[in-house]
Structure formats: structure tokens, C-alpha cells
Design a protein around this motif. Structure first.
Motif, PDB file in Angstrom:
ATOM      1  N   ARG A  16       0.841  -1.145  -0.100  1.00  0.00           N
ATOM      2  CA  ARG A  16       0.158  -0.188  -0.040  1.00  0.00           C
ATOM      3  C   ARG A  16       0.787   1.229  -0.107  1.00  0.00           C
ATOM      4  NH1 ARG A  16      -3.818   2.771  -1.983  1.00  0.00           N
ATOM      5  NH2 ARG A  16      -4.802   4.176  -0.667  1.00  0.00           N
ATOM      6  N   LEU A  17       1.950   1.240   0.889  1.00  0.00           N
ATOM      7  CA  LEU A  17       2.989   2.457   0.687  1.00  0.00           C
ATOM      8  C   LEU A  17       3.465   2.659  -0.539  1.00  0.00           C
ATOM      9  CD1 LEU A  17       4.566   4.361   2.574  1.00  0.00           C
ATOM     10  CD2 LEU A  17       6.294   2.709   2.594  1.00  0.00           C
ATOM     11  N   ASN A  18       3.903   1.639  -1.383  1.00  0.00           N
ATOM     12  CA  ASN A  18       4.102   1.682  -2.780  1.00  0.00           C
ATOM     13  C   ASN A  18       3.108   2.428  -3.606  1.00  0.00           C
ATOM     14  OD1 ASN A  18       6.405  -1.266  -2.921  1.00  0.00           O
ATOM     15  ND2 ASN A  18       6.710   0.876  -1.903  1.00  0.00           N
ATOM     16  N   GLU A  19       1.845   1.757  -3.421  1.00  0.00           N
ATOM     17  CA  GLU A  19       0.723   2.282  -4.211  1.00  0.00           C
ATOM     18  C   GLU A  19       0.523   3.766  -3.973  1.00  0.00           C
ATOM     19  OE1 GLU A  19      -2.670   0.118  -3.132  1.00  0.00           O
ATOM     20  OE2 GLU A  19      -1.846  -1.817  -3.822  1.00  0.00           O
ATOM     21  N   LEU A  20       0.885   4.572  -2.821  1.00  0.00           N
ATOM     22  CA  LEU A  20       0.890   5.676  -2.471  1.00  0.00           C
ATOM     23  C   LEU A  20       1.825   6.492  -2.988  1.00  0.00           C
ATOM     24  CD1 LEU A  20      -0.471   5.524   1.307  1.00  0.00           C
ATOM     25  CD2 LEU A  20      -1.995   5.810  -0.725  1.00  0.00           C
ATOM     26  N   GLY A  21       2.855   5.982  -3.499  1.00  0.00           N
ATOM     27  CA  GLY A  21       3.813   6.713  -4.217  1.00  0.00           C
ATOM     28  C   GLY A  21       5.135   6.624  -3.215  1.00  0.00           C
ATOM     29  N   TYR A  22       5.452   6.023  -2.161  1.00  0.00           N
ATOM     30  CA  TYR A  22       6.787   6.070  -1.332  1.00  0.00           C
ATOM     31  C   TYR A  22       7.411   4.727  -1.284  1.00  0.00           C
ATOM     32  CZ  TYR A  22       4.522  10.216   0.701  1.00  0.00           C
ATOM     33  OH  TYR A  22       4.155  11.566   0.888  1.00  0.00           O
ATOM     34  N   SER A  89      -6.566   3.289   5.164  1.00  0.00           N
ATOM     35  CA  SER A  89      -6.379   3.570   3.567  1.00  0.00           C
ATOM     36  C   SER A  89      -5.303   4.053   3.428  1.00  0.00           C
ATOM     37  CB  SER A  89      -7.720   4.602   3.314  1.00  0.00           C
ATOM     38  OG  SER A  89      -7.689   4.781   1.850  1.00  0.00           O
ATOM     39  N   TYR A  90      -4.608   4.970   4.310  1.00  0.00           N
ATOM     40  CA  TYR A  90      -3.135   5.811   4.165  1.00  0.00           C
ATOM     41  C   TYR A  90      -2.496   5.547   5.074  1.00  0.00           C
ATOM     42  CZ  TYR A  90      -6.665   8.448   1.362  1.00  0.00           C
ATOM     43  OH  TYR A  90      -7.729   8.613   0.360  1.00  0.00           O
ATOM     44  N   PRO A  91      -1.760   4.077   5.200  1.00  0.00           N
ATOM     45  CA  PRO A  91      -0.864   3.703   6.140  1.00  0.00           C
ATOM     46  C   PRO A  91       0.887   4.317   5.765  1.00  0.00           C
ATOM     47  CG  PRO A  91      -0.913   1.908   4.787  1.00  0.00           C
ATOM     48  CD  PRO A  91      -2.075   3.169   4.174  1.00  0.00           C
ATOM     49  N   THR A  92       0.886   5.699   6.338  1.00  0.00           N
ATOM     50  CA  THR A  92       2.144   6.300   6.141  1.00  0.00           C
ATOM     51  C   THR A  92       2.636   6.952   7.193  1.00  0.00           C
ATOM     52  OG1 THR A  92       1.447   8.406   5.425  1.00  0.00           O
ATOM     53  CG2 THR A  92       1.516   6.908   3.575  1.00  0.00           C
ATOM     54  N   SER A  93       3.947   7.284   7.475  1.00  0.00           N
ATOM     55  CA  SER A  93       4.455   7.843   8.663  1.00  0.00           C
ATOM     56  C   SER A  93       3.900   9.166   8.963  1.00  0.00           C
ATOM     57  CB  SER A  93       5.888   8.064   8.681  1.00  0.00           C
ATOM     58  OG  SER A  93       6.497   6.417   8.822  1.00  0.00           O
ATOM     59  N   GLY A  94       3.658  10.188   7.719  1.00  0.00           N
ATOM     60  CA  GLY A  94       3.059  11.286   7.586  1.00  0.00           C
ATOM     61  C   GLY A  94       1.733  11.312   8.474  1.00  0.00           C
ATOM     62  N   GLY A  95       1.017  10.105   8.258  1.00  0.00           N
ATOM     63  CA  GLY A  95      -0.224  10.030   9.100  1.00  0.00           C
ATOM     64  C   GLY A  95      -1.029  11.316   8.991  1.00  0.00           C
ATOM     65  N   LEU A  96      -1.464  12.246   9.692  1.00  0.00           N
ATOM     66  CA  LEU A  96      -2.561  13.106   9.772  1.00  0.00           C
ATOM     67  C   LEU A  96      -2.639  13.964   8.557  1.00  0.00           C
ATOM     68  CD1 LEU A  96      -2.710  13.818  13.522  1.00  0.00           C
ATOM     69  CD2 LEU A  96      -4.207  12.128  12.535  1.00  0.00           C
ATOM     70  N   TYR A  97      -1.072  14.501   8.510  1.00  0.00           N
ATOM     71  CA  TYR A  97      -1.338  15.578   7.486  1.00  0.00           C
ATOM     72  C   TYR A  97      -1.422  15.079   5.922  1.00  0.00           C
ATOM     73  CZ  TYR A  97       3.573  14.764   5.339  1.00  0.00           C
ATOM     74  OH  TYR A  97       4.586  14.118   4.796  1.00  0.00           O
ATOM     75  N   TYR A  98      -0.757  13.861   5.898  1.00  0.00           N
ATOM     76  CA  TYR A  98      -0.851  13.133   4.517  1.00  0.00           C
ATOM     77  C   TYR A  98      -2.317  12.700   4.215  1.00  0.00           C
ATOM     78  CZ  TYR A  98      -0.600   9.771   0.712  1.00  0.00           C
ATOM     79  OH  TYR A  98      -0.435   9.071  -0.334  1.00  0.00           O
ATOM     80  N   TRP A  99      -3.044  12.339   5.334  1.00  0.00           N
ATOM     81  CA  TRP A  99      -4.536  12.111   5.182  1.00  0.00           C
ATOM     82  C   TRP A  99      -5.310  13.390   4.756  1.00  0.00           C
ATOM     83  CZ3 TRP A  99      -5.508   9.448  10.708  1.00  0.00           C
ATOM     84  CH2 TRP A  99      -4.590   8.553  11.006  1.00  0.00           C
ATOM     85  N   SER A 100      -4.809  14.317   5.450  1.00  0.00           N
ATOM     86  CA  SER A 100      -5.686  15.900   4.964  1.00  0.00           C
ATOM     87  C   SER A 100      -5.520  16.086   3.396  1.00  0.00           C
ATOM     88  CB  SER A 100      -5.065  16.895   5.919  1.00  0.00           C
ATOM     89  OG  SER A 100      -5.873  16.807   7.190  1.00  0.00           O
ATOM     90  N   ALA A 101      -4.271  15.998   3.063  1.00  0.00           N
ATOM     91  CA  ALA A 101      -3.896  16.194   1.455  1.00  0.00           C
ATOM     92  C   ALA A 101      -4.853  15.109   0.780  1.00  0.00           C
ATOM     93  CB  ALA A 101      -2.378  15.848   1.317  1.00  0.00           C
ATOM     94  N   LYS A 102      -4.979  13.942   0.830  1.00  0.00           N
ATOM     95  CA  LYS A 102      -5.730  13.213   0.100  1.00  0.00           C
ATOM     96  C   LYS A 102      -7.060  13.343   0.211  1.00  0.00           C
ATOM     97  CE  LYS A 102      -2.310  10.989  -1.792  1.00  0.00           C
ATOM     98  NZ  LYS A 102      -1.992  11.199  -3.254  1.00  0.00           N
ATOM     99  N   LEU A 103      -7.588  13.727   1.363  1.00  0.00           N
ATOM    100  CA  LEU A 103      -8.970  13.714   1.675  1.00  0.00           C
ATOM    101  C   LEU A 103      -9.573  15.142   1.316  1.00  0.00           C
ATOM    102  CD1 LEU A 103      -9.202  12.115   5.051  1.00  0.00           C
ATOM    103  CD2 LEU A 103     -10.081  10.930   2.768  1.00  0.00           C
ATOM    104  N   ALA A 104      -8.696  16.321   1.133  1.00  0.00           N
ATOM    105  CA  ALA A 104      -9.299  17.636   0.883  1.00  0.00           C
ATOM    106  C   ALA A 104      -9.374  17.875  -0.433  1.00  0.00           C
ATOM    107  CB  ALA A 104      -8.315  18.596   1.461  1.00  0.00           C
ATOM    108  N   GLY A 105      -8.787  16.964  -1.592  1.00  0.00           N
ATOM    109  CA  GLY A 105      -9.051  17.087  -3.047  1.00  0.00           C
ATOM    110  C   GLY A 105      -7.740  17.965  -3.446  1.00  0.00           C
ATOM    111  N   PRO A 106      -7.417  17.695  -4.674  1.00  0.00           N
ATOM    112  CA  PRO A 106      -6.151  18.352  -5.189  1.00  0.00           C
ATOM    113  C   PRO A 106      -6.339  19.919  -5.204  1.00  0.00           C
ATOM    114  CG  PRO A 106      -7.940  17.715  -6.963  1.00  0.00           C
ATOM    115  CD  PRO A 106      -8.456  17.179  -5.539  1.00  0.00           C
ATOM    116  N   ASN A 107      -7.297  20.748  -5.230  1.00  0.00           N
ATOM    117  CA  ASN A 107      -7.299  22.138  -5.019  1.00  0.00           C
ATOM    118  C   ASN A 107      -6.757  22.515  -3.476  1.00  0.00           C
ATOM    119  OD1 ASN A 107      -8.124  22.534  -7.789  1.00  0.00           O
ATOM    120  ND2 ASN A 107     -10.183  22.487  -7.171  1.00  0.00           N
ATOM    121  N   TRP A 108      -7.323  21.786  -2.669  1.00  0.00           N
ATOM    122  CA  TRP A 108      -7.092  22.126  -1.252  1.00  0.00           C
ATOM    123  C   TRP A 108      -6.027  21.595  -0.631  1.00  0.00           C
ATOM    124  CZ3 TRP A 108      -8.985  26.485   1.010  1.00  0.00           C
ATOM    125  CH2 TRP A 108     -10.208  27.057   0.633  1.00  0.00           C
ATOM    126  N   ALA A 109      -5.496  20.551  -1.215  1.00  0.00           N
ATOM    127  CA  ALA A 109      -4.579  19.498  -0.553  1.00  0.00           C
ATOM    128  C   ALA A 109      -3.370  20.210  -0.015  1.00  0.00           C
ATOM    129  CB  ALA A 109      -4.000  18.605  -1.734  1.00  0.00           C
TER     130      ALA A 109
END
Length: 513
Positions: A16-22, A89-109
Motif C-alpha cells: 500500500r505504501l508503494n501504491e501511495l508513491g513512497y 486507507s493511508y498507512p504512512t508515517s506522515g499520518g494526519l497531514y498526509y490524510w488531509s492532503a488526500k481527503l481535501a482534494g487536489p485544490n485544497w490538498a
């Protein structure tokens, strides 16, 4: 390259980490137990309850302690469930801030990620500051009681000695966090076991030893309105008494920040979050009950002229053993049990801080990001570890100038951190309401409802803990929490408008997706 079990690429969290680009840079070696242990040892009911028991006694007493714990616990579980669903859905070390980026959409990410990340990392640094400073204060109390107590010529350390204790503790924590993840896993599991068994030891031992105990009626029905702060409204008093419970039940985002080092993180990360909260609620309530049954007089426990200098739980432990055996040595040993728990709480907190700093700098969000993103031969973000320890020490230096300033700094540990928890959940139930793709752990049709309850609870406590705690309100009695959090908000938005919006694009992948 063909994925094989030997190279670990079939691990679901790794995939999943690879799928997310890391790419996998940290050693993925933590079991679900180890992941749970980090969050459980940071929540550390022995730490939070012991440190703020005075606050609970002063504002409401037993009723605030016993029932406030469950109220805060239930709503904290709503927050934890929502975070666990997103973590899956987003198991990365960034945690909360990564989640916000993905959930807020490209304009607000980018903006969403920037705000969440800085509230998260500053809140974490504040947690480490408050935990290690509380340990330094407890060491001072242990020294005081060991040398005779306040009424018998015991040694009272100055604020400068306390800050030296604090610096020494952080130094040890930084050294331990420089070790490989296998060592940290061992320490984390040991800390979880120490917290679990330590709670039950003290819960039964202290009231059993005490020659006088409170009645069940006192423990379950007594409401203390004599707070000496000019506050008489019972609801207001109860609200202020909730701080102990809510402050304790923080830090479980550590399970998210450790996901890149956790086996099958898309499943085990959420388990770590939920189990750490659930078990903490149960053992914490037991600890509150056990200690409260050992109370004989609230005013004497809060009196700054008692043997422990007004440190309520230290006075309870000391007097319980002194009344039965003629000396308080047993009580001092009980305090050492608590001190060890706080020590490991601080250690795990530095671990979580460093992983957040590592991930945030990986995406270029921090000054000198390449430095903090560096991983050593043990696959540990070594520079991020020492940065976290240094910043936490600098935050504690405010205690030398003003207790009010230090309390304002530490207030970010509760409100600031919970705002960071709420932001990705808010985006999940609004902007990503229909687009969110859940992982193996999900709340199904209840996800939106649970998410809204979590967001509203965070909004509520943000108001509650910003209320004045003493009347009349003056420059020395003002609750500086809203000022501290407001300053963080202004600085974060200002740096975004002036600079970051031109170059920060949110999480940046380091492998093609």
C-alpha cells in the motif's frame, strides 16, 4: 522485479505504501503488539492522571474524575475510530497531514496538509515537553520526600534544577531513540507491560495499605465545589475537571506515525489506535478509583504546605504508607513506579515526534528538510530524533521565565493536537464524503456519523479548555490556551500566505505511481 515474501513486498502495508508513491526506507519490523505498545505507552494513564490529578480534585473532585473519565473516553473512541478508518486507507508515517492532503482534494490538498502537519508536529513537541517536564517535577518531589518532606527540611529543587532534570531526561530519550527499531520495539512493549501492571499494582496496593479510606458514597457522589478560584457553577466546574481525562487520552496517533515500520500496517495500524484507547479507558478508570478510595481530605492533598508540596498523588502514596508503617518509603517506591512509566511515555513520544518530522521533511515542509529526512545505518531518522528532543527542551525553557507562558506552551499539547486529529476527519466527512476509498478496516455506513461526532467533540473541548479557570481574570490568571493556539494558527497561516503557498505542494511521492 518479482515480489517475494523474502524481500517483504507482499506485506500489505508495504504494498500500500508503494501504491501511495513512497519507497520503503524504514525497517518494517513492528508487530501489531509493538504498534499498540507505542500508543499505549504515550497515552500512559499513569502519566496523565498522576500529572493532572490535582486539576481533577480541584474542579469537581471524585465526580469529575470518575465520570469525566468515561465521558472523555467515549468521545475519544469516536475520534480514534475515525482516525483508524483513515489510517487503514493511508498507512504512512506522515499520518494526519498526509490524510488531509488526500481527503481535501487536489485544490485544497497543499493548504490542508500544511495546516494539519504543523498543528500535529508542534502538538507532538508540546506533548514531549509536558511529559518530560512532568517527570522532572516528579523527580523533584521524590527527592523532596526522600530527604524528609517539606515539613521536615526536605530538599526542594529550584526551577533551574528542574530544567536540568528535564534536559537530562531528553538527552537519554534521544540516545535511546538513536537505536534500531528492534530495540525501540522491545522498549515499547516493556513500557506497555509496565504501564498495565503498574496501574493494577497501585490501584490495589495504595488503598489496601492506607489506614483510612474514602467511602463508596464519597468516591461516586462527592462533588468538590471548593476550588478557591471563584468558580461556583457546577457545570462549569465539571467542564474544567475534564482536562485531566482529555489530556491523558492523547498521543494515539503514534500508531499512524509508526505504520511504515509496522507489518501489515493497513490492518495493524488501526488496531493499534483502537486498542490503545480502549485498554487505556479501562485501566485508567481502575487507577482513578483505586487512588480516589485512598483520599481522606481534599484540602490537605492540595495544600502546598503538605509533605509533597501540594502534589496530590505523591501525598496520597506517602501518607498511606506512613500511616501504617511509620514512614513513607513504600509511597516513594510507588512514585518511582509512576516515574518509570512517565519516562517510557516520553521516550515513545520522541519516537513518534521523529517519525512525523521525518515524513514532513520528506515532503519538503520543514526548514532544512533534507537534514531531518536523513536515515542512518540503523534505518532510523537520526537527525529528526535529536531535533525533536532539542525543540522540546527549548519549549520547556519558558518555565524559567513564567509559569503562565509555560502552561500556554503546553496547552497546545491537548488543543493543538486534537485540532490536527479533527482536520482530516472533517475532510473525510465533507469534501471526501463520496470519494473516500476505505482500507481493510472501515466503519461502513456509520463512518460519516462517527466522524461528525468526533469533529464536534474536538470543537467542543477547544471551547471548554479555553475558558477562564480563575476569577477575577487578570494577566496572571488568564487562561492563555486560546492565545497560544491562536498564535500557532496565525503563524501557520501567515507563513503559508507569504511563502509556503508558492512552493509547498503537499505530500511528494518518491517512486512512480
Amino acid at each position: 522485479m518479482v515480489a517475494t515474501k523474502a524481500d517483504g513486498l507482499l506485506d500489505t502495508g508495504h504494498a500500500r505504501l508503494n501504491e501511495l508513491g513512497y519507497k520503503q526506507e524504514l525497517k518494517r519490523d513492528l508487530s501489531v503488539v509493538s504498534n499498540f505498545a507505542f500508543s499505549f505507552s504515550i497515552i500512559s494513564v499513569l502519566t496523565g492522571i498522576t500529572t493532572l490529578y490535582n486539576n481533577g480534585l480541584n474542579f469537581g473532585g471524585p465526580v469529575s474524575l470518575v465520570y469525566g473519565w468515561f465521558i472523555a473516553g467515549v468521545f475519544t473512541m469516536f475520534v480514534g475510530l475515525s482516525m483508524a478508518e483513515i489510517c487503514s486507507s493511508y498507512p504512512t508515517s506522515g499520518g494526519l497531514y498526509y490524510w488531509s492532503a488526500k481527503l481535501a482534494g487536489p485544490n485544497w490538498a497543499p493548504f490542508a496538509s500544511w495546516m494539519t502537519g504543523w498543528f500535529n508536529i508542534v502538538g507532538q513537541w508540546a506533548v514531549t515537553t509536558s511529559v518530560d517536564y512532568s517527570l522532572a517535577q516528579l523527580i523533584q518531589v521524590i527527592v523532596l520526600l526522600s530527604t524528609g518532606g517539606k515539613n521536615n527540611g526536605g530538599y526542594e529543587a529550584s526551577k533551574y534544577v528542574v530544567i536540568v532534570f528535564h534536559g537530562a531526561i531528553l538527552l537519554v530519550h534521544a540516545i535511546l531513540n538513536s537505536l534500531s527499531i528492534s530495540w525501540l520495539s522491545f522498549f515499547g512493549q516493556f513500557a506497555a507491560a509496565w504501564n498495565f501492571f503498574g496501574v493494577f499494582l497501585l490501584t490495589f496496593l495504595v488503598p489496601l495499605v492506607a489506614t483510612e479510606r474514602a467511602s463508596p458514597k464519597f468516591v461516586f457522589t462527592h462533588f468538590n465545589t471548593d476550588n478557591g478560584e471563584g468558580i461556583n457553577n457546577r457545570l462549569y466546574i465539571f467542564i474544567l475537571g475534564l482536562l485531566m481525562s482529555q489530556y491523558t487520552l492523547t498521543g494515539y496517533d503514534a500508531s499512524a506515525h509508526m505504520t511504515e515500520e509496522t507489518i501489515e500496517a493497513d490492518k495493524n495500524g488501526p488496531k493499534g489506535i483502537i486498542s490503545s484507547i480502549g485498554i487505556s479507558i479501562v485501566v485508567g478508570w481502575c487507577y482513578i478509583l483505586g487512588i480516589t478510595f485512598a483520599i481522606t481530605s481534599i484540602p490537605s492533598l492540595l495544600d502546598e504546605n503538605n509533605d509533597a508540596g501540594g502534589y496530590a498523588i505523591a501525598e496520597i502514596f506517602y501518607q498511606a504508607f506512613k500511616s501504617r508503617y511509620g514512614n513513607g518509603v513504600g509511597g516513594i517506591i510507588c512514585l518511582i513506579v509512576v516515574a518509570v512509566a512517565i519516562f517510557f511515555c516520553g521516550m515513545s513520544s520522541v519516537t513518534s515526534n521523529s517519525r512525523m518530522a521525518y515524513a514532513f521533511s520528506r515532503d519538503g515542509a520543514m526548514p532544512f528538510s533534507p537534514t531531518w529526512h536523513k536515515v542512518n545505518g540503523n534505518e532510523v531518522p537520526i537527525n529528526a530524533v535529536w531535533l525533536s528532543a532539542l525543540i522540546s527542551f527549548c519549549m520547556a525553557l519558558t518555565s524559567l521565565g513564567s509559569t503562565v507562558a509555560f502552561n500556554a506552551m503546553v496547552s497546545i499539547a491537548t488543543i493543538g493536537l486534537y485540532i490536527a486529529y479533527a482536520l482530516p476527519i472533517f475532510f473525510r466527512v465533507t469534501l471526501a464524503k463520496n470519494s473516500f476509498v476505505p482500507g481493510p478496516f472501515n466503519l461502513g455506513r456509520y463512518g460519516i456519523v462517527i466522524g461528525w461526532v468526533a469533529v464536534l467533540w474536538v470543537a467542543t473541548i477547544s471551547v471548554f479548555f479555553s475558558l477562564p479557570v480563575e476569577y477575577p481574570v487578570t494577566d496572571t490568571t488568564l487562561n492563555y490556551t486560546p492565545i497560544a493556539v491562536g498564535c500557532l494558527l496565525i503563524i501557520t497561516i501567515s507563513t503559508w500566505v507569504v511563502s509556503a503557498r508558492h512552493w509547498f505542494k503537499g505530500p511528494v511521492t518518491n517512486i512512480p505511481i
